[in-house]
Scaffold this active site. Structure first.
Site, PDB file in Angstrom:
ATOM      1  CB  ILE A  79       5.163  25.536  51.035  1.00  9.20           C
ATOM      2  CG1 ILE A  79       4.083  26.474  50.464  1.00  9.20           C
ATOM      3  CG2 ILE A  79       5.751  24.661  49.963  1.00  9.20           C
ATOM      4  CD1 ILE A  79       4.627  27.496  49.496  1.00  9.20           C
ATOM      5  CG  HIS A 132      22.697  29.452  46.463  1.00  9.97           C
ATOM      6  ND1 HIS A 132      22.030  28.269  46.712  1.00  9.97           N
ATOM      7  CD2 HIS A 132      24.014  29.155  46.553  1.00  9.97           C
ATOM      8  CE1 HIS A 132      22.908  27.312  46.946  1.00  9.97           C
ATOM      9  NE2 HIS A 132      24.116  27.833  46.845  1.00  9.97           N
TER      10      HIS A 132
END
Length: 299
Positions: free
Chosen positions: A169, A84
């Site tokens: 991030i 996914h």
């Protein structure tokens, strides 16, 4: 549990194989006043856990911030693999107004949680769907493009500066999409073939961006443990694109490749109306009303 305002959330965590980690994350929603854990499920192929929770705004906020912190602690995205698409340890957190609550209130809750969690854990947050701060951030697929592996480079572009948190991030947590939206149904259909390219071709024809159904996002993935290919879909407005409509179109497209549908699944909690629509369609019931459902008469 009596609630004045009902808000649903369906956070997606990037862990579906280590059940001890999953349980620790889900514990954030257990036995909390004003919060009700409705459902959670894991998928080792997706390597993902989907939680469905209902609550009052403030208790839900506290539980969600706790869950985010636990996920940041436990999940290392540099080692994550799965079918996914994802950008972070907490990939996406939608908030859905259910009762006595507006989309604006759901949006406010999303913003408050993003601000607090970003300060506590150093996790960047993007606002999406009804909370998006720019048109190119409305669609979750745009935010996920490049996934975790490409996110650090993507965030160098001012167009992709996070709405909350640092401009880079989190080294192991990645980033998170958060926002208010209307009910979404995750609906997956399994095919009697391991050929994932067939599932991808079907997904291209079914999804809106490929000229298919207006309120469908779809892709093809491999279910390696079952040796099957799957068309995994998000129905973003079931009142306009039904579950049965998506199911029938996948069946029709599958015939093109000589494959059959061998099963399907609805992930998480779904509106009763979506399932009643399927029953009415397949049984060809005439003049059906939800008032005929016994359970709806129980207070």
């Amino acid at each position: 549990m009596k609630l004045d305002k009902w808000i649903e959330s369906v956070p997606n965590f990037s862990e579906g194989r280590d059940l001890k980690k999953v349980e620790r994350i889900v514990d954030s929603f257990r036995a909390k006043p004003g919060v009700k854990l409705l459902d959670y499920s894991t998928d080792p192929d997706h390597n993902r856990c989907v939680v469905t929770v209902l609550g009052q705004p403030e208790p839900l906020k506290r539980a969600m911030v706790e869950a985010i912190g636990t996920a940041v602690e436990l999940i290392d995205m540099t080692r994550h693999e799965g079918q996914h698409p994802r950008i972070g340890c907490v990939d996406v957190i939608p908030f859905i107004p259910v009762r006595d609550c507006t989309i604006q209130e759901a949006d406010q809750l999303a913003r408050e949680i993003a601000q607090e969690a970003a300060l506590l854990y150093g996790q960047p947050f993007y606002l999406y769907e009804k909370s998006a701060t720019a048109p190119h951030r409305v669609d979750l697929a745009n935010i996920r493009k490049g996934q975790f592996e490409g996110l650090a480079e993507k965030m160098k572009d001012p167009l992709w500066k996070p709405d909350f948190g640092p401009d880079t991030i989190h080294p192991t947590g990645g980033a998170t999409a958060i926002g208010a939206r209307m009910p979404l149904i995750c609906f997956n259909i399994n095919l009697d073939t391991p050929n994932v390219e067939i599932a991808r071709q079907i997904a291209r024809r079914v999804r809106n961006i490929g000229g298919g159904l207006r309120y469908v996002k779809a892709m093809g993935i491999a279910l390696e443990e079952r040796n099957l290919a799957q068309v995994t879909m998000n129905l973003t407005d079931y009142t306009k694109t039904s579950i049965y409509g998506a199911f029938e179109m996948v069946k029709m497209e599958a015939r093109r490749y000589g494959v059959r549908v061998v099963g399907s699944e609805v992930v998480g909690i779904v509106p009763m109306k979506a399932l009643l629509d399927c029953a009415e369609y397949y049984l060809q019931i005439e003049d059906f009303s939800s008032e005929q459902v016994l359970e709806l008469h129980i207070e």
